[in-house]
Design an enzyme around this catalytic site. Sequence first.
Site, PDB file in Angstrom:
ATOM      1  CG  ASP B 307      -2.131  -0.801   1.025  1.00  0.00           C
ATOM      2  OD1 ASP B 307      -2.643  -0.750  -0.118  1.00  0.00           O
ATOM      3  OD2 ASP B 307      -2.598  -1.460   1.953  1.00  0.00           O
ATOM      4  CB  ALA B 377     -16.746  19.348   4.992  1.00  0.00           C
ATOM      5  CG  LEU B 381     -11.463  28.528   2.119  1.00  0.00           C
ATOM      6  CD1 LEU B 381     -12.338  29.765   2.064  1.00  0.00           C
ATOM      7  CD2 LEU B 381     -10.144  28.750   1.425  1.00  0.00           C
ATOM      8  CE  LYS B 394      -3.369  25.286   5.438  1.00  0.00           C
ATOM      9  NZ  LYS B 394      -4.033  25.455   6.724  1.00  0.00           N
ATOM     10  CG  ASP B 514      -5.281  -1.585   7.296  1.00  0.00           C
ATOM     11  OD1 ASP B 514      -5.874  -1.623   6.189  1.00  0.00           O
ATOM     12  OD2 ASP B 514      -4.695  -0.578   7.721  1.00  0.00           O
TER      13      ASP B 514
END
Lengths: 557, 678
Positions: B307, B377, B381, B394, B514
């Site tokens: 992975d 969400a 920002l 940002k 996993d």
Amino acid sequence: MMTLISYILYFAVLTALALGLAVWMQRVFEARIPALVWVDRIVLRSAGVDPDRQMNWAAYAMAVLAFNLAGFVVLYALLRLQGYLPLNPDGMGAMSPDLAFNTAVSFITNTNWQAYSGEAQLSYLSQMAGLTVQNFVSAASGMAVGVAVIRGFSGPKDGGLGNFWADMTRATLWILLPLSIALALYLAAQGVPQTLLGAVHTTGLEGAEQIIPRGPAATQIAIKQLGTNGGGFFGVNSAHPFENPTIASDLAQCLSILLIPVAFCFLFGSMARERRQGWAIFGAMGIMLLAGLAVIHFYETAGNPSLGIGANMEGKEARFGAMLSSLWAASTTAASNGSVNAMHDSFMPLSGMVLMVFMQIGEVIFGGVGSGLYGMLLYCIIAVFLAGLMVGRTPEYLGRKIEAREVTLAVVGFLSMPLGILVVGAFASTLPSALAAIQDPGPHGFSEVLYAYSSATGNNGSAFGGWGASLPWHTTAMGLVMILGRYAMIIPVLAIAGSLSRKTKAEATAGTFPTHGPLFVTLLILTVLILGALTFFPVLALGPIAEETARVAGQSF
Amino acid sequence: MSNSIPTASLRDLAPAALRQTFVKLDPRGLARNPVIFTTAVVALMTTILALRDIGSGTVGGWQALHISIWLWLCVLFANFAEALAEGRGKARADTLRATKTKGYVKRLEGPQSEFDVALLTPIDDLQAGQFVLVEAGDIIPTDGEAMRGVASVNESAITGESAPVIREAGGDRSSVTGGTTVVSDWLVLRITAEPGKSFMDRMIALVEGAERQKTPNEIALNILLAGLTLIFLFVVVTLPAFASFAGLNIPVVVLGALFVTLIPTTIGGLLSAIGIAGMDRLVKFNVIAKSGRAVEAAGDVDTLLLDKTGTITFGNRMADALIPAPGVDMATLAEAAYLASLADETPEGRSIVEKARALLGRDLALPEGSTPVEFTAQTRLSGLDLADGTSLRKGAIDAVVRLTTQIPAPALAQEIDAIARSGGTPLLVSSGYTILGAVHLKDVVKPGVRERFAELRAMGIRTVMITGDNPLTAAAIAAEAGVDDFLAEATPEMKLDLIKREQSGGRLVAMCGDGSNDAPALAQADVGVAMNAGTPAAKEAANLIDLDSDPTKLIEIVMVGKELLISRGSLTTFSIANDVAKYFAILPAMFVGAYPGLAVLNIMGLASPNSAILSAVIFNALILIALVPLALRGVKYTPSSAAVLLRRNLLIYGLGGLIVPFIGIKAIDLALVALHLA
């Protein structure tokens, strides 16, 4: 220097011929030539065989066994009934049951151990319809098994082992027959008799009545060499001037002994689609042959100081001398042939030891047609197994994993040589009824027994002459060890081939240990020496080594 | 690693192993090892004959007894090697057993039952499918799956990692292991293990060696060794017949000595010790093998599926570069990026701070009166509102574009495209309505993995990177990490197909996983390593479990698998090669009576037939005990091609096996003569 050049020339010609033959053999066995396939089909269909039906290993093994059993029954009957059958100008009577058993087994197993003397005990019918036929088909059986094993080791997954009847027919019709015809014509041209007329009755120079046996010799000699059979038309085999009249006939026969076995190495490489695999096996076998030949040549040309200066010429034809006799002796024991042009009994002790070792390791230095290769593949399995473990991977050979089943079967295959030579040989050198056969006292007498049982188990057929091979105890016991040496090898090796053919082939990576190149060749030779030869070190010490040390001390036997 | 499971030193283990050495003389146990069993039978036989001869006053009785003693020592040394290897495991098992809890647990009727109706039930009566409550301070009684609640659990008893881990109902972190301790909060568990079948029980059985099954190559090797023993039996049993032909009568004890020295006692005696020690090395790496076959298969692996996240890369994107917009200087951008990320505790935020600090060459503190703006969400920002009203932000490109109602200048837009093409993630930094520049976030490849993969390639192992990223990103990381191939936008089905495809080409595949959705692939792979932190389904499907949940462990497992095979192969070669010297010691001694000339075979110049035979037997026993440390440690594997490895091991163990006994036997002979023992 001339000697060296001659040897080099001999092996160069041998290798070139074998390379060419391998190309032809591949086409024959892969049924790539339409005209031949068409003939095969007619022959096989008329016998109710479908040549395209693939057999698994068990079916293949059953076919080999059934075919050889039928051959045994016919040959045994022929030898017992020859007195009542035609083509018997010299009026030979029935062979005794134990000798007929021994002879029949000897010819179906491609051993050609001759406890009889052909010119004194066999009718022409027995020679031609009995022995010569088996010379062809026992060789073809070995070649068929060899090809089936190659297919199993290197063919595609679940590709099957082929069809025994088709392989056997093809080997006979398109390989053994044409080569034999060519060789027989050449030998006849060199002066080998080929006639159905009886022995010549004449008056010799001394005025005594003399009987000079002759017969259809050239044809039988051709196949006895090409098929690694070795059973001569005459009792003394190719030392007889009628069997081997000239140096040219000698060289031609010597080449024929090794031709097909050497070609099998290359056939293996080309059928595996990886020629260097064939070269590796060729290399290992070739090095061992040359090393053995060097020893024989050294001792034979040095001669026996206690008998005077010069080469050891006892038991050798003056026509051939020490060199051609050494070359022949090495070739015939390496190749499971067993024909002789000199008396091995009279070789120097350590030369004789080399001949024995060649047989005791299981006739794997080129060996019998087909059988030499599959015998060597058993050693390859063990070599690869050890090598694989040493590099930290489950061992692989030609991309296929070597696991418990293969190792078990290989070990079973390895048991036949010590069983035949040591276990049966132990009885042969202690039982009073067996001991009467021994001609000479001391270690040399022991070497005679040892050589005989090595030769029979290895399906070679040569002997230390003078040893009484016709004692009923030996004819019976040796018949049994010939069966052991042949089929206790064929069955496990076919089973291995069957098991490998069901495995997926993995591509080679840097983690795969390469089974070509000098490293593998070295490992393979060491495996043969340590696993094969070391087993017989104690008995060799009691035989030829004891004789040699005594000789050095000035004692002879 | 391994700070929980103590490694007992050999010195501590020796007394117990010494006891076991004699316990193991039980014929039922000995019979499992054909070579050593045969040795014991021969030793018994020669002992009886020696005692008979001593009793009847026959010449040579004491000599025979001396030889017999060394034959017995050979058996005992083999037992000792095995006992020592097992002893380590036993010591470890005792530590583990101490964590097994006795007493009562709080059993619930169902997952939603009230806690005050919990029934106190003896732990030994717990059945799979029942529900229990565990609270802070409780030891989890046996394996289970969290049905309700979140708790931090200390798993150091198993993993050796002392920092507690979170276990919660639902998701990939629901599995709990018996023997671990709840540190805070509570969990309702559904028991998944039958009594006596828990992970801990299995682990104890495994490290003790009780459940040790022979691996496929070990079985094949055992057959080869048994076959060799049989062949040498033929050699020795028939020898009296051949010798009698020469008028020689070889004493049975001499035949016994020859037989035992010829059969592969060295590897036969060490074989099981090598196997146990190999498993033990895995345990030391904190890996539990559910079968020996898997360990061996690990040595054969051709393809390694790894992975990306956590194995090849750190798993978090990190700031790689700051790119100022045209007209903005780097310091301004760096300062804005620094401040906007100061309150961002995510690894990405911290990496931006790190990068900006490096660029500025100084630390910045949170300005007075400023307010951090959390990432959501919806806005995508985060940033900081300064006291003067300036808002530093940002975030994702489109979010910043929407906020500032500006589009990046063409030069910057080009840079942003380049970042996306290279597989990175671009962020924009803004101050008020001005776009100051971009941040290049990228998946950072762990240091050293490139070298690791180069090593694997040298071993002939192909690495395939598995990632959910798009092909572009995947290709960029694959190239950087130096893997041989990658599978992008991987789904569990694609993983399974890839494994099957590789296997159909005859290749062995190893992977680790996993999640529950890894279970089918783990089961299909030849070597499946489940992370201990993973789901019960994954752990069930895998054949190896890594207690540290470290996916790079696969590489160590491969090495252990290879060392296991190399140890066996090398010692077998050594053992077989030894026979040459032994023949040269014993044969002349045996035969010189009949053929004095055979003394030339005594190339070692051994003093007398008696001392020659005795020296060979003593060497045979001593070499076994001398090689015990090597068997336990394993022959070192250094990644290189098979041809190189073979050449080296053939030289050391093949050629060494030929030469060493010549020297050893001669030295023992000299010592015997000096001590007047023979």
